[in-house]
Design an enzyme around this catalytic site. Structure first.
Site, PDB file in Angstrom:
ATOM      1  N   LYS A   1      50.175  34.173  19.293  1.00 25.78           N
ATOM      2  CA  LYS A   1      49.874  35.396  20.073  1.00 25.78           C
ATOM      3  C   LYS A   1      49.022  35.090  21.303  1.00 25.78           C
ATOM      4  O   LYS A   1      47.940  35.673  21.478  1.00 25.78           O
ATOM      5  CB  LYS A   1      49.171  36.425  19.198  1.00 25.78           C
ATOM      6  CG  LYS A   1      50.001  36.952  18.053  1.00 25.78           C
ATOM      7  CD  LYS A   1      49.317  38.161  17.430  1.00 25.78           C
ATOM      8  CE  LYS A   1      50.089  38.753  16.280  1.00 25.78           C
ATOM      9  NZ  LYS A   1      50.147  37.902  15.077  1.00 25.78           N
TER      10      LYS A   1
ATOM     11  N   THR B   1      51.465  45.953  14.210  1.00 23.30           N
ATOM     12  CA  THR B   1      51.899  46.886  13.161  1.00 23.30           C
ATOM     13  C   THR B   1      50.718  47.444  12.365  1.00 23.30           C
ATOM     14  O   THR B   1      50.900  48.340  11.531  1.00 23.30           O
ATOM     15  CB  THR B   1      52.898  46.200  12.205  1.00 23.30           C
ATOM     16  OG1 THR B   1      52.450  44.867  11.959  1.00 23.30           O
ATOM     17  CG2 THR B   1      54.279  46.149  12.802  1.00 23.30           C
TER      18      THR B   1
HETATM   19  O1  C5P Z   1      51.039  39.931   4.787  1.00 22.58           O
HETATM   20  P1  C5P Z   1      51.873  40.655   5.800  1.00 22.58           P
HETATM   21  O2  C5P Z   1      53.320  40.833   5.383  1.00 22.58           O
HETATM   22  O3  C5P Z   1      51.233  41.948   6.278  1.00 22.58           O
HETATM   23  O4  C5P Z   1      51.898  39.635   7.045  1.00 22.58           O
HETATM   24  C1  C5P Z   1      52.419  40.005   8.286  1.00 22.58           C
HETATM   25  C2  C5P Z   1      52.235  38.868   9.232  1.00 22.58           C
HETATM   26  O5  C5P Z   1      52.797  39.251  10.496  1.00 22.58           O
HETATM   27  C3  C5P Z   1      50.800  38.466   9.497  1.00 22.58           C
HETATM   28  O6  C5P Z   1      50.814  37.054   9.547  1.00 22.58           O
HETATM   29  C4  C5P Z   1      50.463  39.012  10.863  1.00 22.58           C
HETATM   30  O7  C5P Z   1      49.660  38.141  11.593  1.00 22.58           O
HETATM   31  C5  C5P Z   1      51.856  39.078  11.528  1.00 22.58           C
HETATM   32  N1  C5P Z   1      52.021  40.078  12.573  1.00 22.58           N
HETATM   33  C6  C5P Z   1      51.824  41.430  12.372  1.00 22.58           C
HETATM   34  N2  C5P Z   1      51.985  42.315  13.421  1.00 22.58           N
HETATM   35  C7  C5P Z   1      52.388  41.865  14.604  1.00 22.58           C
HETATM   36  C8  C5P Z   1      52.620  40.487  14.820  1.00 22.58           C
HETATM   37  C9  C5P Z   1      52.441  39.625  13.747  1.00 22.58           C
HETATM   38  O8  C5P Z   1      51.495  41.840  11.265  1.00 22.58           O
HETATM   39  N3  C5P Z   1      52.597  42.721  15.596  1.00 22.58           N
END
Ligand code: C5P
Length: 246
Positions: free
Chosen positions: A69, A131
């Site tokens: 990121k 998200t």
């Molecule tokens: O554990 P979980 O399924 O919530 O993990 C989601 C992953 O996606 C995390 O590693 C987080 O850093 C990443 N992520 C996110 N939202 C974004 C970009 C990446 O949750 N917009």
């Protein structure tokens, strides 16, 4: 290739841990059950590029999403892209809110650096709205926009800057497909099988729904890594998503 295999290839497991031994064990157990491994800030801050290589060596041919990121001035982001390219990620991301010039610099640097390293150019995707944020969080940031509108705005800017796609919630897939067409890569975290904990995620969608709506890659962390048998959990997710598709 059957539907379950196609879905498996879209699943990227987020290995979010600073514990190198655990990350390597997870990668070893997940090889064959997911298409890719996502390593991000938590792991990278602890173990850097050498740690990433050790994990990917265990991952039996899985692809890498290097989720760092980047969000800085164009020159710095370009230099960071050059430094990351030898890890040969399939996907790498920058914050779309870093602006058009920064995204253009990122895209150009990714191409040059991959050529220099002799590997395929990664797909460069822009993070739109995390998200973990909802409308109230955006308002607190001074952004009086619904998450979906802000996502479409940032994704349009990313497309204009020549990025390959964006990271978004699967809730925004339909709006993004309408705005930007079928070829723009959509990477969706915030995936939660029905009945699992949402944790800090707010804009969540089930795997089956995300696949049905047209996500290219699903980033799934805790529902896989927190399961007693992570590979079995990943296979179950692929099977359930295939069932949803019928
Ligand atoms: O554990 P979980 O399924 O919530 O993990 C989601 C992953 O996606 C995390 O590693 C987080 O850093 C990443 N992520 C996110 N939202 C974004 C970009 C990446 O949750 N917009």
């Amino acid at each position: 290739m059957n539907a379950e295999h196609t879905i498996r290839d879209k699943l990227y497991c987020a290995i979010d841990t600073p514990d190198a031994a655990r990350a390597e064990a997870l990668a070893a157990s997940l090889g064959g059950a997911v298409g890719g491994i996502k390593l991000g800030l938590e792991f990278f801050a602890a173990h850097g590029p050498a740690g990433v290589r050790r994990v990917m060596d265990k991952a039996a041919g899985a692809d890498l999403f290097l989720d760092l990121k980047f969000h800085d001035i164009p020159n710095t982001v370009a230099a960071a892209m050059h430094a990351a390219a030898p890890l040969a990620p399939r996907l790498i991301d920058v914050h779309a809110s870093g602006g058009r010039a920064m995204m253009e610099a990122a895209r150009d640097a990714a191409g040059e650096a991959a050529d220099a390293a002799g590997c395929a150019r990664p797909l460069v995707v822009g993070v739109t709205v995390l998200t973990s944020l909802d409308g109230a969080d955006l308002a607190a940031l001074g952004l009086n926009a619904e998450p979906e509108d802000q996502v479409v705005r940032l994704a349009t800017l990313a497309a204009e800057a020549g990025l390959d796609g964006v990271v978004c919630s699967a809730r925004e897939i339909t709006a993004l497909r309408n705005a930007l067409g079928p070829d723009f890569t959509l990477v969706t975290p915030g995936i939660r099988p029905a009945g699992t904990e949402t944790g800090d995620q707010k804009r969540v969608v089930t795997p089956g729904q995300a696949i049905h709506d047209g996500a290219d890659f699903l980033v799934i962390g805790r529902p896989i890594t927190g399961a007693p048998d992570p590979a079995a959990a990943a296979r179950r997710i692929a099977a359930e998503a295939a069932e949803t598709l019928g």
